[in-house]
Design an enzyme around this catalytic site. Structure first.
Site, PDB file in Angstrom:
ATOM      1  N   ARG B  48     -19.276 122.964 -12.578  1.00 28.34           N
ATOM      2  CA  ARG B  48     -18.643 121.819 -13.216  1.00 28.34           C
ATOM      3  C   ARG B  48     -17.141 121.938 -12.989  1.00 28.34           C
ATOM      4  NH1 ARG B  48     -16.315 124.623 -16.338  1.00 28.34           N
ATOM      5  NH2 ARG B  48     -14.966 122.869 -16.832  1.00 28.34           N
ATOM      6  N   GLY B  49     -16.423 120.862 -13.310  1.00 27.31           N
ATOM      7  CA  GLY B  49     -14.999 120.818 -13.003  1.00 27.31           C
ATOM      8  C   GLY B  49     -14.855 120.122 -11.663  1.00 27.31           C
ATOM      9  N   ALA B  50     -13.994 119.114 -11.612  1.00 26.30           N
ATOM     10  CA  ALA B  50     -13.923 118.264 -10.425  1.00 26.30           C
ATOM     11  C   ALA B  50     -13.698 119.050  -9.128  1.00 26.30           C
ATOM     12  CB  ALA B  50     -12.839 117.202 -10.626  1.00 26.30           C
ATOM     13  N   ARG B  82     -23.262 113.088  -9.532  1.00 27.43           N
ATOM     14  CA  ARG B  82     -22.431 112.761 -10.689  1.00 27.43           C
ATOM     15  C   ARG B  82     -21.429 111.676 -10.283  1.00 27.43           C
ATOM     16  NH1 ARG B  82     -20.242 117.393 -14.318  1.00 27.43           N
ATOM     17  NH2 ARG B  82     -20.246 115.624 -15.750  1.00 27.43           N
ATOM     18  N   GLN B 192     -17.242 123.089 -23.534  1.00 26.87           N
ATOM     19  CA  GLN B 192     -16.559 123.784 -22.445  1.00 26.87           C
ATOM     20  C   GLN B 192     -15.333 124.545 -22.946  1.00 26.87           C
ATOM     21  OE1 GLN B 192     -17.531 120.560 -22.302  1.00 26.87           O
ATOM     22  NE2 GLN B 192     -18.297 120.024 -20.271  1.00 26.87           N
ATOM     23  N   ASP B 232     -10.745 114.352 -13.686  1.00 22.22           N
ATOM     24  CA  ASP B 232     -11.924 114.137 -12.842  1.00 22.22           C
ATOM     25  C   ASP B 232     -11.674 113.061 -11.801  1.00 22.22           C
ATOM     26  OD1 ASP B 232     -12.989 115.363 -15.495  1.00 22.22           O
ATOM     27  OD2 ASP B 232     -14.480 115.764 -13.946  1.00 22.22           O
ATOM     28  N   ASN B 242     -10.792 111.904 -17.538  1.00 21.24           N
ATOM     29  CA  ASN B 242     -11.019 113.333 -17.772  1.00 21.24           C
ATOM     30  C   ASN B 242     -12.058 113.435 -18.881  1.00 21.24           C
ATOM     31  OD1 ASN B 242     -10.407 116.139 -17.256  1.00 21.24           O
ATOM     32  ND2 ASN B 242      -9.335 116.194 -19.213  1.00 21.24           N
ATOM     33  N   LYS B 243     -12.446 114.636 -19.199  1.00 20.12           N
ATOM     34  CA  LYS B 243     -13.491 114.884 -20.197  1.00 20.12           C
ATOM     35  C   LYS B 243     -13.278 114.042 -21.453  1.00 20.12           C
ATOM     36  CE  LYS B 243     -16.316 116.945 -19.751  1.00 20.12           C
ATOM     37  NZ  LYS B 243     -17.582 116.314 -19.263  1.00 20.12           N
TER      38      LYS B 243
END
Lengths: 335, 335
Positions: B48-50, B82, B192, B232, B242-243
């Site tokens: 995970r994480g762009a 995704r 996270q 992201d 973003n998240k």
């Protein structure tokens, strides 16, 4: 179980509460027989929600006198259980006033009667909050064909003696046949949103649970017509302490032109407190963030409330009507 | 384990990743041997994480060609994993460009080389982000004697190939001897923040975990000097996905005059996307809110990202420097 259930009831010389630490997955009752039972119930949040904390404290005084404790001991012990919700101190001050005037022989009975009055008044006040809040929702529903309300934490009947504060207008809207849907924030760290989802589910009111983090996006997307939250303490200038995270919702509501209402009985207004900066913010145990966090062995900060400045609040809904947050002083005579 | 660990590595004709769904409580590796392994790892958030999603997708193409899949099938499968993080599409477009020009016999090797280049460049870019972000923190630390940074989600080395994005300046600050403390939001629903707390703990950087809801109060109390988050997808006008929950922090930061920075490599900027309104927001399963919610049998909405408008962003820290969010166009030649 309808939403008219009372959260606190007398049973002979004891008091029965719903254990909210076990809800919504388990319905368990706890019998309070003395001062320490009542103080413990407030401290560990078997009872929670500012109005219910106040009523429980009042009954705690009655239980204390019944078991032979002194009034001062009862007031001190109960007053130290939780710092932010002012209804606790309001109820204890009211018990002190009437009991200090009472003849010693009549004190026990006076205490029971006054606790019963406090509980009964809360039930009536919250029903009135529902009726005063209803037109705010009806206006939106008429204009848009329905109304999406966002709430935070649990300010339903579980947080009060009965009827709820923030949820009272929602229950009233359902009774009036409005097309209503509620966004329910899970309300970390203690997930009181689960209680709200359970309450609304019991009542058959459409609702959707979200992570607290989703509130801003939903407002940006135009999916929220109105926010209604409860309160733990409202300062004289209208600044409002409520469950941590309320302030973030208020900022997002202002950004998107979404009306933001606080619903609370006048007993939640602390006229002696000039502004939010004077409201003590309870810091609770980091363990409330959960077992996975405990295993991390990391420092945790867990403030239980934040303060929403009066300028972000569209109106305060009390049992006397809907007030501008800057004009609460007119209610002092009602307090 | 130092913070220089790489999250994705080659192992013969396979690729090894850290399974981030099991961190921080368990360190487990997953071996990716083909297209479906790579797609699954991205989909279920083992990676995970762009930036790391981008690198994993690039390696996924190499694995796909190696097992005899067609390029189109590989790109389609990986592209559908995704929707929000643009690094995924950036990496796949880059793989397509170079592979379409490549002689069929050289394709497999070209794919491995290009994936390796993408991963290597991410590591270097993030180190540069750390160096460009450092003066922002150093200025505050000099002025105040220390610096309290708030972050959201995990944009550390775990979210990238190495070094991290939002955490890169924090690691650089530690290396420079600054007195730094980090507020880590748990980042519901997937927590996270636990990964961030673990990363910072490994590196010995003082930090405190909080519920996402606490961010507004801490800013109101003056306990936050600066916010740094990852991204992201950054639209051409600077709007940043973003998240979920990032936007609420940005609103609170503006309210309290706290600088709000986005740290991301240029590969996270989507120059073809005019504004945040055009960024697709991934809706993930409601089950991510946890087992207690599942038992409630209630509707759940779970958007995974929100959009912070450019106007709330003080600066975007890339591997080329710190940019005003409205002047990202100058970076198109670097993309």
């Amino acid at each position: 179980m309808s939403h008219t259930l009372r959260t606190i009831q007398e049973d002979g010389d004891a008091v029965v509460i719903l254990d909210q630490t076990r809800l919504p997955h388990e319905t368990a009752f706890v019998i309070l027989r003395g001062l320490e039972d009542a103080a413990h119930a407030i401290r560990v949040m078997q009872v929670r929600g500012a109005p219910l904390i106040g009523a429980t404290a009042a009954y705690g005084v009655a239980l204390a006198l019944q078991e032979g404790c002194g009034l001062d001991e009862a007031l001190t012990t109960l007053g130290a259980t939780r710092p932010t919700a002012v209804n606790l101190h309001w109820a204890l001050a009211r018990m002190r006033r009437i009991l200090e005037k009472s003849a010693p022989a009549a004190r026990r009975e006076t205490a029971w009667n006054e606790a019963r009055a406090i509980a009964g008044e809360d039930e009536v006040a919250n029903a009135a909050i529902g009726q005063y809040g209803l037109p705010l929702l009806a206006e939106i529903a008429t204009r848009k064909g329905g109304v999406n309300v966002m709430t935070h934490c649990n300010a339903g009947w579980l947080a009060t003696v009965a009827n709820g504060t923030a949820l009272a207008p929602i229950y009233a809207a359902q009774a009036a046949g409005l097309d209503i849907h509620v966004w329910v924030s899970e309300t970390r760290p203690r997930n009181q949103g689960h209680l709200t989802a359970w309450e609304l589910g019991q009542a058959g009111i459409p609702h959707t649970l979200i992570a607290d983090n989703a509130a801003g996006l939903l407002m940006m997307q135009g999916k929220v017509d109105c926010v209604i939250v409860g309160a733990d303490r409202i300062a004289a200038n209208g600044d409002t302490a409520n469950k941590i995270g309320t302030y973030l919702k208020a900022l997002a509501a202002r950004e998107h032109g979404v009306p933001f209402y606080v619903a609370a009985p006048v007993s939640t207004i602390d006229f002696a407190c000039p502004s939010g900066a004077h409201i003590p913010i309870e810091e609770r145990a980091g363990a409330e963030l959960g077992a996975a966090v405990a295993k991390l062995d990391t420092a945790v900060a867990n403030p239980a409330f934040d303060v929403t400045p009066a300028g972000l609040i569209s109106g305060v809904i009390t049992e006397y009507g809907v007030h501008a947050p800057t004009s609460l002083a007119s209610l002092t005579c009602a307090a």
